[in-house]
Scaffold this motif. Structure first.
Motif, PDB file in Angstrom:
ATOM      1  N   GLU A 334     -15.657  46.488 -30.031  1.00 13.81           N
ATOM      2  CA  GLU A 334     -15.645  45.042 -29.827  1.00 13.81           C
ATOM      3  C   GLU A 334     -16.028  44.310 -31.110  1.00 13.81           C
ATOM      4  OE1 GLU A 334     -15.247  41.359 -28.038  1.00 13.81           O
ATOM      5  OE2 GLU A 334     -14.524  43.355 -27.437  1.00 13.81           O
ATOM      6  N   PHE A 335     -16.948  44.866 -31.887  1.00 11.87           N
ATOM      7  CA  PHE A 335     -17.332  44.270 -33.174  1.00 11.87           C
ATOM      8  C   PHE A 335     -16.136  44.186 -34.108  1.00 11.87           C
ATOM      9  CE2 PHE A 335     -18.381  45.344 -37.594  1.00 11.87           C
ATOM     10  CZ  PHE A 335     -19.074  44.203 -37.971  1.00 11.87           C
ATOM     11  N   PHE A 336     -15.387  45.268 -34.228  1.00 16.21           N
ATOM     12  CA  PHE A 336     -14.215  45.273 -35.107  1.00 16.21           C
ATOM     13  C   PHE A 336     -13.135  44.336 -34.579  1.00 16.21           C
ATOM     14  CE2 PHE A 336     -15.796  49.552 -36.569  1.00 16.21           C
ATOM     15  CZ  PHE A 336     -15.990  49.173 -37.892  1.00 16.21           C
ATOM     16  N   ARG A 337     -13.003  44.246 -33.268  1.00 12.05           N
ATOM     17  CA  ARG A 337     -12.008  43.333 -32.695  1.00 12.05           C
ATOM     18  C   ARG A 337     -12.352  41.885 -33.023  1.00 12.05           C
ATOM     19  NH1 ARG A 337     -11.056  39.837 -29.071  1.00 12.05           N
ATOM     20  NH2 ARG A 337     -13.226  39.853 -28.353  1.00 12.05           N
ATOM     21  N   ARG A 338     -13.634  41.534 -32.888  1.00 12.47           N
ATOM     22  CA  ARG A 338     -14.058  40.163 -33.207  1.00 12.47           C
ATOM     23  C   ARG A 338     -13.880  39.877 -34.691  1.00 12.47           C
ATOM     24  NH1 ARG A 338     -18.610  41.331 -29.901  1.00 12.47           N
ATOM     25  NH2 ARG A 338     -19.858  41.514 -31.810  1.00 12.47           N
ATOM     26  N   ARG A 339     -14.165  40.858 -35.516  1.00  8.02           N
ATOM     27  CA  ARG A 339     -14.017  40.659 -36.962  1.00  8.02           C
ATOM     28  C   ARG A 339     -12.556  40.442 -37.340  1.00  8.02           C
ATOM     29  NH1 ARG A 339     -15.812  44.966 -41.580  1.00  8.02           N
ATOM     30  NH2 ARG A 339     -13.775  45.835 -40.998  1.00  8.02           N
ATOM     31  N   ARG A 340     -11.644  41.185 -36.703  1.00  5.86           N
ATOM     32  CA  ARG A 340     -10.220  40.981 -36.972  1.00  5.86           C
ATOM     33  C   ARG A 340      -9.780  39.604 -36.508  1.00  5.86           C
ATOM     34  NH1 ARG A 340      -9.721  46.390 -35.168  1.00  5.86           N
ATOM     35  NH2 ARG A 340      -9.059  45.672 -33.104  1.00  5.86           N
ATOM     36  N   SER A 341     -10.276  39.193 -35.323  1.00  7.96           N
ATOM     37  CA  SER A 341      -9.899  37.859 -34.814  1.00  7.96           C
ATOM     38  C   SER A 341     -10.383  36.756 -35.738  1.00  7.96           C
ATOM     39  CB  SER A 341     -10.488  37.675 -33.413  1.00  7.96           C
ATOM     40  OG  SER A 341      -9.966  38.606 -32.501  1.00  7.96           O
ATOM     41  N   ALA A 342     -11.601  36.897 -36.246  1.00  6.64           N
ATOM     42  CA  ALA A 342     -12.151  35.899 -37.167  1.00  6.64           C
ATOM     43  C   ALA A 342     -11.350  35.856 -38.455  1.00  6.64           C
ATOM     44  CB  ALA A 342     -13.624  36.223 -37.459  1.00  6.64           C
ATOM     45  N   TRP A 343     -10.897  37.013 -38.912  1.00  6.80           N
ATOM     46  CA  TRP A 343     -10.121  37.050 -40.148  1.00  6.80           C
ATOM     47  C   TRP A 343      -8.772  36.364 -39.966  1.00  6.80           C
ATOM     48  CZ3 TRP A 343      -5.431  39.007 -41.849  1.00  6.80           C
ATOM     49  CH2 TRP A 343      -5.263  39.088 -43.247  1.00  6.80           C
ATOM     50  N   PHE A 344      -8.106  36.633 -38.823  1.00 13.34           N
ATOM     51  CA  PHE A 344      -6.821  36.011 -38.556  1.00 13.34           C
ATOM     52  C   PHE A 344      -6.964  34.494 -38.417  1.00 13.34           C
ATOM     53  CE2 PHE A 344      -5.393  40.269 -36.928  1.00 13.34           C
ATOM     54  CZ  PHE A 344      -4.422  40.463 -37.894  1.00 13.34           C
ATOM     55  N   GLU A 345      -8.054  34.045 -37.801  1.00 13.22           N
ATOM     56  CA  GLU A 345      -8.289  32.610 -37.654  1.00 13.22           C
ATOM     57  C   GLU A 345      -8.509  31.967 -39.020  1.00 13.22           C
ATOM     58  OE1 GLU A 345     -11.511  32.017 -34.990  1.00 13.22           O
ATOM     59  OE2 GLU A 345     -10.425  32.752 -33.218  1.00 13.22           O
ATOM     60  N   ALA A 346      -9.221  32.688 -39.890  1.00 17.00           N
ATOM     61  CA  ALA A 346      -9.469  32.157 -41.234  1.00 17.00           C
ATOM     62  C   ALA A 346      -8.185  32.051 -42.052  1.00 17.00           C
ATOM     63  CB  ALA A 346     -10.481  33.040 -41.960  1.00 17.00           C
ATOM     64  N   GLN A 347      -7.213  32.951 -41.768  1.00 14.08           N
ATOM     65  CA  GLN A 347      -5.957  32.938 -42.515  1.00 14.08           C
ATOM     66  C   GLN A 347      -4.980  31.892 -41.991  1.00 14.08           C
ATOM     67  OE1 GLN A 347      -5.548  34.939 -45.301  1.00 14.08           O
ATOM     68  NE2 GLN A 347      -7.699  35.369 -44.867  1.00 14.08           N
ATOM     69  N   SER A 348      -5.173  31.458 -40.744  1.00 15.55           N
ATOM     70  CA  SER A 348      -4.213  30.519 -40.137  1.00 15.55           C
ATOM     71  C   SER A 348      -4.560  29.069 -40.456  1.00 15.55           C
ATOM     72  CB  SER A 348      -4.203  30.716 -38.627  1.00 15.55           C
ATOM     73  OG  SER A 348      -5.471  30.513 -38.072  1.00 15.55           O
TER      74      SER A 348
END
Length: 348
Positions: A334-348
Motif C-alpha cells: 500500500e505504501f508503494f501504491r500511494r507513492r506511485r499515485s502521488a508521483w502520477f498526480e505530481a506529473q499531471s
C-alpha cells in the motif's frame, strides 16, 4: 486482476512446500523415522514458477509496457519481505550463532543473498550449496533472473516476445554449460528449470487467445496431472526435473485456467492464503525451526505421533504467514501504491 484459480494454486503450492519442509523437520527430531512415503511437496516451487510466468505475460500483454517500470514494480513486490527475513536471519547468525543450525554469518554471502545472486552457502557442505541466507530464497534468484530476461523482451513488439524469451533462455543455458567451469556460481543459470517460467508465459498467451481445454476434459486431465506430480515428486526419478515435474506442473495450471471458476462459490480461505503465499513461503522455515526447538524441549517423545507435529507445523506456519501478510506485506504494498499515485498526480 489475478484469476481466482491461480490464487488457489498459489496457496496450494505454498502449502506443499510447507508440508515438505515439515516432514524434513520430523527427521531432525527423530533421524530414524521413515518418511520415504511421505516426502513430497518440492513441486510446489515448480507450480510457483509456471504461475509466475503466466502472471508476467497476463499483466503485460496488450498494453504499453516499460521495462524500467516493470522491474521497479517487481522489486517493490519481492524485495522488502525478502530483505526483512534475510537481515533478520543474518542478525541472529551474527549475534547468537548457536541458535541457528543451518545459517552462518558471512558478509559476502549476505550481500550476494540481498542482491539475488547465487553464492556458496557456508553452512552447506554437500548437495545444492548455492543457497542464500534464507534457503528457500534460491527460487527468488531464479525469479529475478526471469524478470530481467522478461524485461529485455519488453523492448520488442509483443509478437516477438515469447520467441525472444525462449531464445534468451536457451542462449544462456548453452553459454553456461559450455563456458562456465564446474563449481562456478554461474552454473546456477544453466538449470533447465527456467523453462517452467516460459511454459507459464505460453499458457497465458493461450489463455488470452481462448485456446483452452473443455471443462470436463480439463478437470480429468488436471486431476491426473496433479496425481502424477505428487508421484514423481515423491519418487524423484533420475530424469530431467523439467520433464518429470515441470511438465505435470504446467498441465495442472493449464487445466486450472481452462476451468470456469466464476460459476463456483469462492473459497475465501484459499483466496486469503493465495494472497499470503509469499509470506508463507518465506516465513515458514523460521516457524518450523522455532517449533522444532520448542517441541524437543517440551515434549518428551514428540515423534510418537508424527502427524500431530506435522499438523502443528502447517497450522502455525499458516497463522504466522497471515499475520505477516497483514502486518508487513500488505502495508508495504500500500505504501508503494500511494507513492506511485502521488508521483502520477505530481506529473499531471
Amino acid at each position: 486482476m489475478m484469476l481466482i484459480q491461480l490464487q488457489y494454486a498459489r496457496a496450494i503450492a505454498a502449502l506443499l512446500v510447507v508440508y515438505f519442509h515439515s516432514v524434513l523437520q520430523m527427521t531432525n527430531i527423530d533421524p530414524e523415522l521413515d518418511i520415504s512415503g511421505m516426502l513430497f511437496g518440492e513441486a510446489g516451487v515448480d507450480l510457483f514458477f509456471v504461475i509466475s510466468g503466466f502472471v508476467m505475460w497476463y499483466t503485460t500483454a496488450g498494453r504499453p509496457s516499460d521495462p524500467r517500470t516493470f522491474l521497479r514494480r517487481r522489486v517493490e513486490r519481492i524485495v522488502p519481505l525478502y530483505w526483512f527475513f534475510t537481515l533478520a536471519a543474518a542478525a541472529v547468525a551474527f549475534a547468537a550463532p548457536s541458535l541457528l543450525k543451518s545459517t552462518q554469518f558471512d558478509l559476502q554471502h549476505l550481500v550476494a543473498s540481498l542482491l539475488f545472486l547465487p553464492w556458496p552457502n557456508p553452512s552447506l557442505t554437500s548437495g545444492e550449496i548455492l543457497r542464500p541466507v534464507v534457503i528457500p530464497g534460491w527460487t527468488l534468484n531464479f525469479e529475478m533472473y526471469f524478470y530481467l530476461l522478461f524485461a529485455v523482451t519488453l523492448f520488442m513488439a509483443e509478437r516477438y516476445r515469447i520467441a525472444a524469451l525462449a531464445g534468451l533462455m536457451t542462449l544462456a543455458v548453452i553459454v553456461v554449460h559450455t563456458a562456465a567451469p564446474e563449481g562456478s556460481p554461474v552454473r546456477f543459470y544453466g538449470d533447465l528449470i527456467v523453462y517452467e517460467f516460459l511454459a507459464g508465459v505460453c499458457l497465458a498467451h493461450l489463455y488470452l487467445r481462448g485456446r483452452l481445454m473443455s471443462q470436463g476434459i480439463s478437470v480429468a486431465i488436471g486431476l491426473a496431472a496433479a496425481l502424477l506430480l505428487i508421484i514423481m515428486d515423491n519418487a524423484s526419478p533420475d530424469l530431467p526435473h523439467v520433464l518429470v515435474i515441470g511438465v505435470p506442473a504446467m498441465i495442472v495450471i493449464y487445466a486450472l485456467i481452462s476451468i470456469d471458476f466464476s460459476k463456483l462459490p469462492e473459497w475465501r480461505f484459499l483466496h486469503l492464503l493465495g494472497d499470503a503465499s509469499y509470506s508463507l513461503y518465506l516465513s515458514h522455515v523460521f516457524v518450523l525451526a522455532a517449533l522444532r526447538t520448542v517441541v524437543v524441549k517440551v515434549v518428551p517423545e514428540p515423534m510418537q505421533d508424527p502427524f500431530v507435529f506435522l499438523g502443528l507445523c502447517i497450522v502455525a506456519s499458516v497463522v504466522v504467514a497471515i499475520f505477516m501478510y497483514h502486518l508487513f506485506e500488505k502495508p508495504v504494498a500500500e505504501f508503494f501504491r500511494r507513492r506511485r499515485s502521488a508521483w502520477f498526480e505530481a506529473q499531471s
